[in-house]
Motif scaffolding. Structure first.
Motif, short mmCIF file in Angstrom:
data_model
loop_
_atom_site.label_atom_id
_atom_site.label_comp_id
_atom_site.label_asym_id
_atom_site.label_seq_id
_atom_site.Cartn_x
_atom_site.Cartn_y
_atom_site.Cartn_z
N ASP A 44 0.83 -1.22 0.00
CA ASP A 44 0.00 0.00 0.00
C ASP A 44 0.86 1.26 0.00
OD1 ASP A 44 -2.79 1.18 0.41
OD2 ASP A 44 -1.64 2.10 2.02
N ILE A 45 2.02 1.20 0.65
CA ILE A 45 2.89 2.37 0.70
C ILE A 45 3.19 2.85 -0.72
CG2 ILE A 45 5.24 3.16 1.32
CD1 ILE A 45 3.45 2.70 3.75
N PHE A 46 3.33 1.89 -1.67
CA PHE A 46 3.71 2.26 -3.03
C PHE A 46 2.51 2.60 -3.91
CE2 PHE A 46 7.37 0.01 -1.44
CZ PHE A 46 8.39 0.86 -1.85
N PHE A 59 -11.29 0.78 -16.88
CA PHE A 59 -10.74 0.68 -15.52
C PHE A 59 -9.60 -0.31 -15.37
CE2 PHE A 59 -15.04 2.41 -14.99
CZ PHE A 59 -14.67 3.62 -14.47
N PHE A 60 -9.52 -1.33 -16.23
CA PHE A 60 -8.41 -2.27 -16.03
C PHE A 60 -7.05 -1.61 -16.24
CE2 PHE A 60 -5.55 -5.79 -16.41
CZ PHE A 60 -5.96 -6.59 -15.36
N PRO A 61 -6.86 -0.79 -17.33
CA PRO A 61 -5.54 -0.17 -17.51
C PRO A 61 -5.13 0.75 -16.36
CG PRO A 61 -6.86 0.02 -19.50
CD PRO A 61 -7.77 -0.46 -18.43
N MET A 62 -6.09 1.17 -15.55
CA MET A 62 -5.73 2.02 -14.42
C MET A 62 -4.85 1.28 -13.41
SD MET A 62 -9.06 4.28 -13.55
CE MET A 62 -9.85 5.31 -14.78
N HIS A 63 -5.00 -0.05 -13.34
CA HIS A 63 -4.08 -0.83 -12.50
C HIS A 63 -2.64 -0.62 -12.96
CE1 HIS A 63 -7.81 -3.38 -11.90
NE2 HIS A 63 -7.43 -3.17 -10.65
N ILE A 64 -2.46 -0.64 -14.29
CA ILE A 64 -1.11 -0.51 -14.86
C ILE A 64 -0.58 0.90 -14.58
CG2 ILE A 64 0.23 -0.66 -17.01
CD1 ILE A 64 -2.15 -2.50 -17.99
N LEU A 65 -1.44 1.88 -14.80
CA LEU A 65 -1.03 3.26 -14.50
C LEU A 65 -0.59 3.40 -13.05
CD1 LEU A 65 -3.66 5.71 -16.09
CD2 LEU A 65 -1.36 5.21 -16.87
N GLY A 66 -1.37 2.81 -12.17
CA GLY A 66 -1.09 2.94 -10.73
C GLY A 66 0.22 2.30 -10.36
N ILE A 67 0.45 1.08 -10.86
CA ILE A 67 1.71 0.40 -10.54
C ILE A 67 2.88 1.17 -11.17
CG2 ILE A 67 3.02 -1.72 -10.94
CD1 ILE A 67 0.36 -3.20 -10.49
N GLY A 68 2.61 1.85 -12.29
CA GLY A 68 3.63 2.67 -12.92
C GLY A 68 3.90 3.97 -12.16
N GLY A 69 3.11 4.24 -11.13
CA GLY A 69 3.35 5.41 -10.30
C GLY A 69 2.54 6.64 -10.69
N HIS A 70 1.51 6.43 -11.50
CA HIS A 70 0.68 7.57 -11.91
C HIS A 70 -0.21 7.98 -10.73
CE1 HIS A 70 -1.83 10.20 -14.19
NE2 HIS A 70 -1.42 9.78 -15.37
N MET A 71 0.04 9.17 -10.17
CA MET A 71 -0.75 9.62 -9.03
C MET A 71 -2.18 9.94 -9.48
SD MET A 71 2.27 11.20 -9.62
CE MET A 71 2.18 12.96 -9.72
N ARG A 72 -3.11 9.82 -8.56
CA ARG A 72 -4.47 10.27 -8.86
C ARG A 72 -4.59 11.73 -8.44
NH1 ARG A 72 -8.58 7.98 -4.27
NH2 ARG A 72 -7.21 8.18 -2.49
N ARG A 73 -5.69 12.33 -8.79
CA ARG A 73 -6.00 13.71 -8.40
C ARG A 73 -4.96 14.70 -8.93
NH1 ARG A 73 -8.64 13.24 -2.31
NH2 ARG A 73 -10.33 11.86 -2.94
N ILE A 74 -4.36 14.40 -10.07
CA ILE A 74 -3.51 15.43 -10.69
C ILE A 74 -4.26 15.95 -11.91
CG2 ILE A 74 -1.30 14.55 -9.86
CD1 ILE A 74 -0.91 13.52 -12.76
N TYR A 75 -4.00 17.19 -12.20
CA TYR A 75 -4.80 17.92 -13.18
C TYR A 75 -4.25 17.74 -14.59
CZ TYR A 75 -5.20 22.43 -15.66
OH TYR A 75 -5.34 23.41 -16.58
N ASN A 76 -2.90 17.69 -14.70
CA ASN A 76 -2.30 17.61 -16.03
C ASN A 76 -1.10 16.67 -16.01
OD1 ASN A 76 -1.09 18.00 -18.46
ND2 ASN A 76 -1.02 20.23 -18.35
N PRO A 77 -1.29 15.42 -16.47
CA PRO A 77 -0.18 14.45 -16.41
C PRO A 77 1.03 14.89 -17.22
CG PRO A 77 -2.23 13.40 -17.13
CD PRO A 77 -2.48 14.86 -17.11
N LEU A 78 0.83 15.73 -18.22
CA LEU A 78 1.96 16.13 -19.07
C LEU A 78 2.94 17.05 -18.35
CD1 LEU A 78 0.12 16.65 -22.48
CD2 LEU A 78 1.31 14.63 -21.63
#
Lengths: 588, 216
Positions: A403-405, A464-483
């Motif tokens: 969970d820490i990660f 929703f499934f690819p969001m698992h991959i994003l999350g493990i890749g370190g993509h934070m939620r609640r950000i406004y502009n990933p770029l």
């Protein structure tokens, strides 16, 4: 007949034909549980459209952050600036998407609509214990919805923008989000909604305990009713804690107190404890009714008794109890004592046991069944499979080292959507298709239903499934502009794929809307028991009249006796009395 | 699902026609009457939810109380314990008169009910008046909702209880009016019993709050 049932019969059955209620009393300020259920359903479906559109705005921003969002030029500032949104508007949109979907879609439909409609019908009584209180609970919920939506109309200010968890001091100090009145309205709306939910819960519990038909013991209740009963208890005991905390948050914002602000000697973590003490049971408040509904539907369309009825009921009780003591797993990152973190980790993982019991029992119900792939059944099967994925991803977050990660990444977003969309919303669709004939007296179109189901199922997983991959890749939620983040740029194609899938998911709901309203007026007339089901609501006409039953039914058996050897047909309604020699054969 | 074909049911397996079913012969496990009346059960559930509300607030109080180096914080006044002991006695006395009224109600001894309810009403109102008077003095000494978390938790906790007492006094007034007009004759009425139950809850809650906020 019990005394209460007798009173009910006098109040409804005996006089039903003698007094005609006017339009207002029939359709607006109705005290009839069925009309209140329909009112909750329409409210929830309307809010679902709104919440879904907000989600699409959020997704568009994440896929193409610098581009103009189509068809949004009419949205006034500060929510949108000529089709573009800024960070404050983004925060507001995802906050309101979550708030609306949880409190004004899933709860009103699964608990408000189907609870109200089904409880008296399935336990065999004429109405709720307190019909006037029931009516008030709907109107207070609607009022709360108006308060919530009013936040969009405040000049010069976005709506609440602190996330649905309203963590303090973000939510307590207006300067942090730039939102004042919108956040206040958010708090007030949820306090008012809490009052409505408490009224409903008291009504549900009293009705289920006191007003069951003769013979309807607790272990003859359909699992939908078991689930609603447990949910009502959870609501009754969890909501007041949130209500108290919300009142204190309002005091912090409006009366100069500092309960949750460290600057004034307050404790922000206290808010997290209080919020999740409610918030974690809330997750089960959202999913348990869908579990009950899926259990009923799987049994009907497998033409088999539910596998392990008592285990199913007790596992729901177990899940509800455990949901009380695991709130801390939402706070592993808060500097919690490791020993306490381990306790919460273990207790959270224990929930897998009753959840697995339910899942294996659903599979056991399907095993060897004469499965009919009707639209309600497809949605119920989708519920089971998506709930399994959502549950499995939950195990990762229950584990403190993992969970820490993954905390505060898109992994969490994937998990919650597999549980709440994949679980609760497929449960809602299953329930709507299944009970529509009883609610409105007409069948929904099966072909349109399948045109709705399959694209929804595929687009849901694409979203929703690819969001698992994003999350493990370190993509934070609640950000406004990933770029804005170099390390996220390689993941942007996944963001685009998710958004395209989300748009498809939105378009896939159009057949449902068409089917719902077309069937409402022009659908095939429903027979009294179109699915050949056993439970008591199918004894009442479609749609049931005021008072539900001509004569209160007597219950002779459990709700899942399908393919019984005692009768030649493959269903045996709870209220059918068999000849004595047949009953004697059954007892041997 | 397509409409099922007409099902042939062997006549010998069928129950008698609906109109001939003997509804008096109940299957095993059937109750004749609920063990607790609807209104009483609803009030019990309401009190359960109130208990959770107060448990949450008391939890907050304990967190601040235990985590604070000085209680009351420097510059904040002590709570008036002596007068609150007296006020507690007043509320407990109201609980006793309410208990007498409820007992008389159960015995259908109508003559005593009105007197006992009036005494309860007077004592409850006196409790509120004393508490209001003390609050004015505390505010005068600098203890306000926003002066510190000490003041904030005190007013939230004790103020919410006071709101409950105001609600109970209002309910009692309605019941007294009904009793005086003979609406609940014969005297053994649910209205008096339920009001008594709620009054007892408010009194018991005060004992916990008094110990927590004033004595701990």
């Amino acid at each position: 007949m019990s005394e209460t049932a007798a009173v009910g019969a006098h109040a409804h059955g005996a006089h039903a034909e003698h007094h005609e209620l006017g339009f207002i009393r029939t359709y607006v300020f109705s005290t009839d549980h069925k009309m209140i259920g329909r009112q909750f359903l329409f409210m929830g479906l309307f809010m679902m459209i709104l919440g879904g559109l907000l989600a699409l705005l959020v997704r568009w921003q994440l896929a193409w952050p610098e581009s103009e969002v189509p068809f949004t030029q009419w949205i006034p500032e500060p929510h949108m600036y000529a089709g573009h949104m800024d960070a404050a508007a983004y925060n507001s949109f995802f906050t309101m998407h979550a708030t609306i979907m949880i409190f004004f879609v899933v709860m009103p439909i699964l608990v408000g609509a189907f609870g109200n409609f089904l409880i008296p019908l399935m336990i065999g009584t004429r109405d709720m214990a307190f019909p006037l209180l029931n009516m008030l609970s709907f109107w207070i919920a609607l009022f709360s919805g108006f308060i919530m939506l009013a936040g969009f109309c405040i000049p010069g200010e976005t709506h609440a923008a602190s996330g649905w968890t309203a963590y303090s001091p973000l939510a307590a100090v207006p300067a942090f989000t730039g939102v004042n009145a919108g956040q206040n309205l958010w708090c007030i709306s949820l306090i008012v909604l809490g009052i409505s939910s408490l009224m409903g819960s008291i009504n549900y519990i009293t009705t289920i305990i006191n007003m069951r038909a003769p013979g309807m013991g607790f272990f003859r209740l359909p699992l939908t009713i078991w689930a609603l009963f447990i949910v009502a208890i959870l609501l009754l005991l969890a909501l007041p804690v949130l209500t108290g905390a919300l009142a204190m948050l309002l005091f912090d914002r409006m009366a100069g107190t500092s309960f949750f602000q460290p600057a004034g000697g307050g404790e922000p973590l206290l808010w997290q404890h209080l919020f999740w003490f409610f918030g974690h049971p809330e997750v089960y408040i959202l999913i348990l009714p869908a579990m009950g509904i899926a259990s009923d539907i799987l049994s009907v369309f497998s033409r088999k008794p539910i596998f392990g009825y008592r285990a199913m009921a007790f596992s729901m009780i177990g899940i509800a109890f455990l949901s009380w003591i695991v709130w801390g797993h939402h706070m592993f990152q808060s500097g919690m004592n490791p020993a306490l973190g381990t306790t919460f980790m273990i207790s959270t993982m224990v929930i897998a046991v009753p959840s697995a019991i339910k899942t294996f029992n659903w599979l056991g119900t399907l095993w060897g069944g004469n499965i009919i792939f009707s639209v309600p059944m497809l949605n119920a099967l989708a519920f089971v499979s998506m709930f399994v994925i959502g549950g499995l991803s939950g195990i990762y977050m229950a584990s403190t080292p993992v969970d820490i990660f993954i905390h505060d990444t898109y992994f969490i977003v994937a998990h919650i959507h597999y549980v709440v969309f994949g679980g609760s919303v497929f449960g809602i669709f299953a329930a709507v298709y299944f009970w529509f004939p009883k609610m409105f007296g007409r069948m929904m179109n099966e072909t349109l239903g399948k045109i709705h189901f399959w694209p929804t199922f595929l687009a849901f997983n694409g979203t929703f499934f690819p969001m698992h991959i994003l999350g493990i890749g370190g993509h934070m939620r609640r950000i406004y502009n990933p770029l804005q983040y170099d390390f996220l740029k390689p993941m942007q194609p996944i963001n685009v794929f998710i958004t395209v899938s989300a748009l498809c998911l939105g378009v896939a709901q159009i057949p449902f809307v068409i089917n719902f309203f077309w069937s409402l007026f022009a659908g095939k007339k429903a027979t009294i028991n179109p699915w050949n089901a056993n439970t008591l609501e199918w004894d009442a006409p479609s749609p049931p009249p005021h008072g539900n039953f001509g004569e209160i039914p007597t219950v002779y058996r459990g709700p899942y006796e399908y393919s019984s050897p005692l009768v030649p047909e493959d269903f045996l309604p709870q209220s059918r009395k068999l000849a004595p020699e047949v009953s004697a054969r059954a007892s041997h | 699902m397509a409409a099922s074909p007409a099902i042939q049911i062997a006549p010998k397996l069928l129950a008698p026609a609906e109109s001939q079913v003997d509804f008096g012969a109940r299957p095993p496990g059937t109750r004749s009457e609920p063990p607790v009346a609807n209104a009483r059960l609803a009030l019990l559930l309401f009190m359960a939810t109130e208990t959770m509300l107060f448990a949450g607030l008391m939890g907050i109080f304990v967190v601040f109380r235990v985590g604070s180096r000085a209680w009351p914080p420097v510059g904040q006044p002590y709570l008036p314990i002596a007068v609150t002991w007296i006020n507690t006695a007043i509320l407990m006395a109201s609980g006793w008169t309410m208990w007498r009224a409820a007992a008389a109600n159960r015995r259908s001894a109508g003559a005593h009910i009105g007197t006992d309810l009036s005494a309860t009403f007077a004592l409850g109102s006196l409790f509120l008046a004393v508490q209001g008077f003390e609050w004015v003095r505390l505010i005068h000494h600098g203890l306000t909702l926003s002066s510190s978390v000490y003041g904030g938790t005190f007013y939230i906790l004790i103020g919410l209880h006071a709101l409950h007492v105001i609600g109970a006094v209002g309910w009692l007034a309605v019941v007294m009016r009904g009793v005086s007009r003979g609406r609940y004759a014969p005297a053994s009425s649910q209205a008096v019993g339920l009001c008594g139950m709620y009054w007892g809850y408010v009194c018991a809650l005060w004992l916990v709050l008094f110990w927590l906020a004033y004595l701990m």
